[in-house]
Design a protein around this motif. Structure first.
Motif, short mmCIF file in Angstrom:
data_model
loop_
_atom_site.label_atom_id
_atom_site.label_comp_id
_atom_site.label_asym_id
_atom_site.label_seq_id
_atom_site.Cartn_x
_atom_site.Cartn_y
_atom_site.Cartn_z
N SER A 7 -6.19 4.64 -9.39
CA SER A 7 -6.31 3.99 -8.29
C SER A 7 -5.19 3.16 -7.40
O SER A 7 -4.29 2.69 -7.85
CB SER A 7 -7.33 3.23 -8.06
N ILE A 8 -5.51 3.89 -5.98
CA ILE A 8 -4.00 3.13 -5.32
C ILE A 8 -4.97 1.70 -5.48
O ILE A 8 -4.26 1.30 -4.96
CB ILE A 8 -4.53 3.77 -3.62
N VAL A 9 -5.91 0.83 -5.27
CA VAL A 9 -5.89 -0.55 -5.50
C VAL A 9 -5.60 -0.97 -6.53
O VAL A 9 -4.69 -1.88 -6.24
CB VAL A 9 -7.92 -0.16 -5.07
N GLU A 10 -5.53 -0.46 -7.96
CA GLU A 10 -4.85 -0.71 -9.18
C GLU A 10 -3.57 -0.67 -8.85
O GLU A 10 -2.87 -1.59 -9.10
CB GLU A 10 -5.27 -0.31 -9.53
N LEU A 11 -2.79 0.15 -8.28
CA LEU A 11 -1.93 0.14 -7.92
C LEU A 11 -0.96 -0.45 -6.90
O LEU A 11 0.61 -1.16 -7.05
CB LEU A 11 -0.92 1.16 -7.02
N VAL A 12 -1.91 -1.45 -6.23
CA VAL A 12 -1.30 -1.94 -4.46
C VAL A 12 -1.68 -2.94 -5.87
O VAL A 12 -0.78 -4.18 -5.96
CB VAL A 12 -2.54 -2.48 -3.96
N GLY A 13 -2.18 -3.69 -6.86
CA GLY A 13 -1.82 -4.80 -7.17
C GLY A 13 -1.00 -4.99 -8.53
O GLY A 13 0.21 -5.70 -8.30
N THR A 14 -0.20 -3.78 -9.11
CA THR A 14 0.40 -3.24 -9.50
C THR A 14 2.16 -3.69 -8.74
O THR A 14 2.47 -4.82 -8.79
CB THR A 14 0.58 -2.39 -9.86
N THR A 15 1.82 -3.33 -7.85
CA THR A 15 3.55 -3.24 -6.81
C THR A 15 2.63 -4.92 -6.21
O THR A 15 4.22 -5.22 -6.30
CB THR A 15 3.23 -2.24 -5.70
N ALA A 16 2.24 -5.53 -5.95
CA ALA A 16 2.13 -6.77 -5.42
C ALA A 16 2.58 -7.32 -6.23
O ALA A 16 3.91 -8.08 -6.45
CB ALA A 16 0.56 -6.78 -5.14
N GLY A 38 1.28 -1.50 0.07
CA GLY A 38 0.34 0.04 0.40
C GLY A 38 0.86 1.38 -0.02
O GLY A 38 0.70 2.45 -1.05
N LEU A 39 1.85 1.06 1.08
CA LEU A 39 2.91 2.71 1.03
C LEU A 39 3.37 2.72 -0.06
O LEU A 39 3.97 3.89 -1.24
CB LEU A 39 3.83 2.45 2.13
N ARG A 40 3.96 1.72 -1.05
CA ARG A 40 4.56 1.77 -2.50
C ARG A 40 3.74 2.73 -3.23
O ARG A 40 4.04 3.04 -4.19
CB ARG A 40 5.06 0.22 -2.73
N ALA A 41 2.36 1.65 -3.58
CA ALA A 41 1.34 2.19 -4.11
C ALA A 41 1.39 3.52 -4.57
O ALA A 41 0.62 3.96 -5.12
CB ALA A 41 0.18 1.23 -3.86
N VAL A 42 0.98 4.02 -3.22
CA VAL A 42 0.80 5.96 -2.43
C VAL A 42 2.14 6.51 -2.64
O VAL A 42 2.14 7.52 -4.07
CB VAL A 42 0.45 6.00 -1.19
N ARG A 43 3.62 5.97 -3.33
CA ARG A 43 4.51 6.57 -3.50
C ARG A 43 4.73 6.12 -5.43
O ARG A 43 4.33 7.63 -5.75
CB ARG A 43 5.51 5.77 -3.39
N LEU A 44 3.67 5.45 -5.55
CA LEU A 44 3.74 4.81 -6.64
C LEU A 44 2.84 6.44 -7.87
O LEU A 44 2.62 7.06 -8.73
CB LEU A 44 3.46 3.69 -7.91
N ARG A 45 1.66 6.52 -6.64
CA ARG A 45 0.52 7.46 -7.25
C ARG A 45 1.59 8.44 -7.29
O ARG A 45 1.23 9.60 -7.96
CB ARG A 45 -0.87 7.36 -6.68
#
Length: 90
Positions: free
Chosen positions: A69-78, A54-61
Motif C-alpha cells: 500500500s502507499i501508506v506502507e511505502l511512505v513509511g519505507t521511503t521516509a 508520498g511522491l516517492r512512495a507512488v514512484r516505488l509502487r
C-alpha cells in the motif's frame, strides 16, 4: 503477549538510541541554535517532506512493489530518507 513484547522491545531500542544520540549533544549550543530559528519555516518544510515522501512512495509502487500500500511505502521511503541523512558517508 507477542505484540506487547514487540512494542516494548521497540520502545527500549528507540529509547536507547535516543539516549546514545542525545548524550553527544551540547545542550547550550542547541538552545542557542534553536533560539535563532524562524519557526514559520518549520511547518512548510515538514509538509514538503511528507509530500515528497508520498511522491516517492507512488514512484516505488509504480516501478517495483505493486502489492504494497502507499501508506506502507511512505513509511519505507521516509525511513530510507532518514537513514541516508543520519549515516556517515563512507
Amino acid at each position: 503477549m507477542k505484540k506487547t513484547l514487540s512494542v516494548g522491545l521497540s520502545v527500549i531500542i528507540a529509547g536507547g538510541l535516543m539516549w546514545f544520540v542525545l548524550s553527544y549533544v551540547d545542550v547550550q549550543s542547541l538552545q542557542q541554535t534553536l533560539s535563532g530559528v524562524n519557526w514559520l519555516w518549520i511547518l512548510p518544510s515538514c509538509a514538503l517532506f511528507i509530500i515528497f515522501q508520498g511522491l516517492r512512495a507512488v514512484r516505488l509502487r509504480l516501478t517495483s512493489a505493486p502489492k504494497a500500500s502507499i501508506v506502507e511505502l511512505v513509511g519505507t521511503t521516509a525511513f530510507h530518507a532518514v537513514v541516508n541523512r543520519a549515516l556517515p558517508m563512507g
